[in-house]
Design a protein around this motif. Sequence first.
Motif, short mmCIF file in Angstrom:
data_model
loop_
_atom_site.label_atom_id
_atom_site.label_comp_id
_atom_site.label_asym_id
_atom_site.label_seq_id
_atom_site.Cartn_x
_atom_site.Cartn_y
_atom_site.Cartn_z
N PRO A 107 0.84 -1.21 0.00
CA PRO A 107 0.00 0.00 0.00
C PRO A 107 0.87 1.26 0.00
CG PRO A 107 -0.66 -1.55 1.73
CD PRO A 107 0.65 -2.01 1.21
N PRO A 108 0.32 2.40 -0.42
CA PRO A 108 1.07 3.66 -0.32
C PRO A 108 1.29 4.05 1.13
CG PRO A 108 -1.17 4.05 -1.07
CD PRO A 108 -0.97 2.56 -1.09
N PHE A 109 2.14 5.07 1.33
CA PHE A 109 2.58 5.41 2.68
C PHE A 109 1.42 5.92 3.55
CE2 PHE A 109 4.48 8.60 5.64
CZ PHE A 109 5.13 7.69 6.45
N HIS A 110 0.49 6.69 3.00
CA HIS A 110 -0.59 7.21 3.83
C HIS A 110 -1.53 6.10 4.29
CE1 HIS A 110 -3.91 7.11 0.81
NE2 HIS A 110 -2.91 7.21 -0.05
N VAL A 111 -1.64 5.01 3.51
CA VAL A 111 -2.43 3.86 3.96
C VAL A 111 -1.71 3.12 5.08
CG1 VAL A 111 -3.49 1.69 3.24
CG2 VAL A 111 -3.52 3.66 1.71
N PHE A 112 -0.39 2.96 4.93
CA PHE A 112 0.41 2.37 6.00
C PHE A 112 0.26 3.19 7.29
CE2 PHE A 112 3.36 -0.20 3.22
CZ PHE A 112 3.10 -1.39 3.87
N LEU A 113 0.29 4.52 7.14
CA LEU A 113 0.25 5.39 8.31
C LEU A 113 -1.10 5.34 9.01
CD1 LEU A 113 2.36 7.16 9.61
CD2 LEU A 113 1.39 9.12 8.43
N SER A 114 -2.17 5.07 8.28
CA SER A 114 -3.48 4.95 8.91
C SER A 114 -3.55 3.75 9.84
CB SER A 114 -4.57 4.85 7.84
OG SER A 114 -4.45 3.64 7.10
N PHE A 115 -2.68 2.75 9.64
CA PHE A 115 -2.62 1.59 10.53
C PHE A 115 -1.58 1.77 11.63
CE2 PHE A 115 -4.57 -0.25 6.75
CZ PHE A 115 -5.55 -1.06 7.30
N LEU A 116 -0.40 2.30 11.28
CA LEU A 116 0.68 2.42 12.26
C LEU A 116 0.54 3.67 13.14
CD1 LEU A 116 3.78 1.34 10.13
CD2 LEU A 116 2.48 -0.02 11.77
N GLY A 117 -0.12 4.71 12.65
CA GLY A 117 -0.29 5.92 13.44
C GLY A 117 -1.01 5.69 14.76
N PRO A 118 -2.17 4.98 14.76
CA PRO A 118 -2.81 4.70 16.04
C PRO A 118 -1.95 3.91 17.01
CG PRO A 118 -4.35 4.35 14.25
CD PRO A 118 -3.01 4.60 13.62
N LEU A 139 4.50 21.44 -1.86
CA LEU A 139 5.00 21.64 -0.50
C LEU A 139 3.85 21.89 0.47
CD1 LEU A 139 7.33 22.03 1.48
CD2 LEU A 139 7.43 24.43 0.78
N LEU A 140 2.90 22.72 0.09
CA LEU A 140 1.76 22.99 0.96
C LEU A 140 0.94 21.74 1.21
CD1 LEU A 140 0.55 26.45 -0.41
CD2 LEU A 140 1.74 26.01 1.74
N ARG A 141 0.74 20.95 0.19
CA ARG A 141 -0.05 19.73 0.35
C ARG A 141 0.66 18.69 1.22
NH1 ARG A 141 -4.51 19.05 -2.68
NH2 ARG A 141 -4.99 20.66 -4.22
N ILE A 142 1.97 18.57 1.05
CA ILE A 142 2.71 17.61 1.88
C ILE A 142 2.72 18.07 3.33
CG2 ILE A 142 4.99 16.63 2.29
CD1 ILE A 142 5.41 16.60 -0.72
N LEU A 143 2.93 19.37 3.56
CA LEU A 143 2.87 19.88 4.94
C LEU A 143 1.47 19.70 5.53
CD1 LEU A 143 5.01 23.16 4.70
CD2 LEU A 143 5.67 20.95 5.67
N GLY A 144 0.43 19.91 4.72
CA GLY A 144 -0.92 19.66 5.19
C GLY A 144 -1.14 18.21 5.55
N PHE A 145 -0.59 17.30 4.76
CA PHE A 145 -0.67 15.87 5.07
C PHE A 145 0.04 15.55 6.38
CE2 PHE A 145 1.76 11.86 4.66
CZ PHE A 145 0.71 10.96 4.84
N VAL A 146 1.19 16.17 6.61
CA VAL A 146 1.93 15.94 7.86
C VAL A 146 1.12 16.44 9.06
CG1 VAL A 146 3.99 16.60 9.17
CG2 VAL A 146 4.18 15.97 6.76
N VAL A 147 0.52 17.62 8.95
CA VAL A 147 -0.28 18.16 10.05
C VAL A 147 -1.48 17.26 10.33
CG1 VAL A 147 -1.72 20.10 10.76
CG2 VAL A 147 0.49 20.52 9.66
N ILE A 148 -2.15 16.79 9.30
CA ILE A 148 -3.30 15.91 9.49
C ILE A 148 -2.87 14.60 10.14
CG2 ILE A 148 -5.05 14.56 8.25
CD1 ILE A 148 -5.17 16.83 6.21
N SER A 149 -1.72 14.08 9.75
CA SER A 149 -1.22 12.83 10.36
C SER A 149 -0.89 13.03 11.82
CB SER A 149 0.02 12.35 9.59
OG SER A 149 -0.27 12.11 8.23
#
Length: 331
Positions: free
Chosen positions: A87-98, A171-181
């Motif tokens: 899976p892409p990284f944001h899908v991995f992060l939805s499992f490992l983040g919690p 850059l703005l979108r990646i930083l927004g993704f980091v803040v949301i994560s």
Amino acid sequence: MNSQINIYKTAKGIRKSNPFGVVLHKEMADHIRSWRFIVLIGLIILTFISSMYVSLGNIRSAISNTNDPDHTFLYLKLLTTTDNSTPPFHVFLSFLGPLLGISLGFDAINVEQNNGTLTRIMAQPIYRDNLLLAKFVSAMIMVGTLFFVLTLLMTGGGLILTGVRMEPQELLRILGFVVISVIYVGFWLSLSIVLSIKFRQAATSALTAIGIWLFFTVFYQIIVNLAIRSILPDPSFLSQDQILRYNEFILDLLRIAPNQLYTEASTTMLMPSVRSLGPMTMEQMAGAIPAPLPFRESLMIVWPQVSGLIGATAACFALSYYLFMRREIRG
């Protein structure tokens, strides 16, 4: 006599400095020396490296695909491109983040009380809210630093390997993704802190937090689908407007789960061509040109999801504050 002198010196030092800052530095040092934090950081870094390796191997075909309206965003493609093997990284992060948030907070209070250190800390001129806030902020600083470093690694690696300059939009979108994560991990952190106050044993709070995570990740969608099928009529006998309201109702139920909110927000941030997170009629789609949206419009689309995560995090932290203020810490 020596122990009384040490306690007096510690109390005197806390009076001279900021109590919140003292506890914050202590908690951050504990996290850095914690083996479970190191192991989880290693897992997230390994998943990041594997996702980047797969993305770099398929980035040429992804950019050359002119049918994809997002093919010009190279650095966003590094986070979303996959060959279906991983899976892409944001899908991995939805499992490992919690798991990262739970591991940092499930024993925040109960271990201190079981070891007898909570009474000693409260004997110093430190307020309870300073202690609780320091435990939350220190973990959030560690998580934010980790995600920011991974972003720098991704940007630097992409620049070295491709030589393509990053656009301000990316850059703005990646930083927004980091803040949301970070907000997403913060919700699970605040929830685990609540459970660490509620339950005296760290194992009980950890198992309860993991059970809640598994419920929302695996079982909640199944329960919603079964309930919808048994209660609501068959969609094949409904009109177009009724089908639209039907799908909107299902989405509203699914958005109770924090992982659903995070998935929608992160997908919209990393895929500028996403124009809506709900069902759309044929009249709404008529004349729409498949083109990437500006960052501001994407932010307006995901703002309800982001505000929901922030509100849930604030509610959990307020509940932990209420429970901790009423907690008897002696004995």
